[in-house]
Design a protein around this motif. Structure first.
Motif, short mmCIF file in Angstrom:
data_model
loop_
_atom_site.label_atom_id
_atom_site.label_comp_id
_atom_site.label_asym_id
_atom_site.label_seq_id
_atom_site.Cartn_x
_atom_site.Cartn_y
_atom_site.Cartn_z
N LEU A 1 0.85 -1.19 0.00
CA LEU A 1 0.00 0.00 0.00
C LEU A 1 0.88 1.24 0.00
N ILE A 2 0.69 2.09 -0.99
CA ILE A 2 1.35 3.40 -1.03
C ILE A 2 0.34 4.43 -0.53
N PHE A 3 0.70 5.12 0.54
CA PHE A 3 -0.24 6.01 1.23
C PHE A 3 0.25 7.45 1.18
N TYR A 4 -0.61 8.35 0.67
CA TYR A 4 -0.31 9.78 0.63
C TYR A 4 -0.96 10.47 1.84
N PRO A 5 -0.17 11.14 2.70
CA PRO A 5 -0.73 11.80 3.88
C PRO A 5 -1.66 12.96 3.54
N GLY A 6 -2.49 13.31 4.52
CA GLY A 6 -3.35 14.48 4.38
C GLY A 6 -2.54 15.76 4.40
N ALA A 7 -3.17 16.85 4.00
CA ALA A 7 -2.50 18.14 3.91
C ALA A 7 -1.92 18.57 5.25
N LYS A 8 -0.63 18.87 5.25
CA LYS A 8 0.06 19.40 6.43
C LYS A 8 0.03 18.44 7.62
N VAL A 9 -0.04 17.15 7.32
CA VAL A 9 0.00 16.14 8.38
C VAL A 9 1.32 15.39 8.29
N GLU A 10 2.01 15.30 9.41
CA GLU A 10 3.28 14.58 9.47
C GLU A 10 3.07 13.11 9.09
N PRO A 11 3.86 12.57 8.17
CA PRO A 11 3.66 11.17 7.75
C PRO A 11 3.66 10.18 8.92
N GLU A 12 4.48 10.46 9.94
CA GLU A 12 4.56 9.56 11.09
C GLU A 12 3.24 9.44 11.84
N ALA A 13 2.34 10.40 11.63
CA ALA A 13 1.06 10.38 12.33
C ALA A 13 0.19 9.20 11.90
#
Length: 254
Positions: free
Chosen positions: A77-89
């Motif tokens: 799964l390749i996951f794109y984070p939400g706007a201005k959200v740290e990927p680690e979240a």
């Protein structure tokens, strides 16, 4: 006249530079991962999963050791984070895909430029290039990240087999593509525009699935605290995580 034109040009340049600086500062004021949930995800690493940082993305890789059967090991799964959200979240929630509860799926969370996936739509290319062992690629993302993963699919449908939208909708028409699409959102999402979600449903293939998680809000797809405009959830993060794991397991077993 020349002096006036020069002054106007310098003023315009100064305003442009100021706007760019303000935008960059704004983009870098991110929603940060909650330390407690980040710690739980990190503690799971070493037994069930390995969390590895790459230049352009994070990997959550299932360990092959242990008594759990290795299911769906060829999937990613390749996951794109939400706007201005740290990927680690997203470590805590998405590690449930790799730790054996839903299977043992490789998860790749991208690091978009300026924390905005709109500037990094094609980041999936790097992940796919780095991992030729993965045969079943799923791409998705949260909120803006989901919308941008849809844009990637629109232009690269031959590279992925499924699109998972997390509190997101496709602004572009992909209804003619031969791809499995799943839209997942919470019943208490106060950020996602429900009218646009319904209106843009026609942009998805006819067989697209829609899944609503009762009691879940927008921010609970990750762990980064309260998001402006969101509703208060009635489910705990652990309850949401377990429901997501159940959904993931059902999707992968299809």
């Amino acid at each position: 006249m020349r002096k006036t034109i020069k002054l106007l040009g310098l003023s315009a340049l100064g305003i442009f530079c100021l706007v760019v600086i303000i935008f960059v500062v704004w983009a870098n004021l991110v929603y940060q991962a909650e330390p407690e949930k980040l710690g739980i995800a990190s503690n799971e690493a070493g037994n069930d999963v390995r969390i590895v940082e790459k230049t352009d993305y994070w990997e959550i890789i299932p360990n092959n050791a242990g008594t759990q059967p290795i299911k769906y090991q060829d999937a990613g799964l390749i996951f794109y984070p939400g706007a201005k959200v740290e990927p680690e979240a997203y470590f805590y929630k998405l590690s449930g895909l790799s730790n054996g509860q839903a299977g043992k799926i490789k998860v790749f969370i991208t690091k978009p430029t300026l924390n905005l996936a709109v500037f990094s739509i094609n980041q999936a290319d790097k992940v796919i290039q780095d991992h030729p062992e993965v045969k079943r690629w799923i791409i998705g993302g949260h909120s803006l990240g989901g919308a941008m993963s849809c844009e990637y699919v629109r232009n690269h449908s031959e590279k992925v087999s499924e699109l998972w939208l997390f509190a997101a909708y496709c602004g572009s028409n992909i209804s003619n593509l031969n791809i499995n699409v799943v839209s997942i959102h919470g019943s208490l999402d106060g950020v996602l525009n429900s009218q646009k979600l319904a209106e843009n449903r026609q942009n998805l293939p006819a067989g697209a699935a829609d899944i609503e998680i009762q009691g879940m809000n927008h921010a609970q797809f990750g762990n980064y605290g309260v998001q402006s405009g969101d509703n208060e959830s009635t489910k705990s993060d652990e309850e949401v995580r377990q429901e997501m794991i159940k959904i993931f397991g059902e999707l992968f077993s299809r």
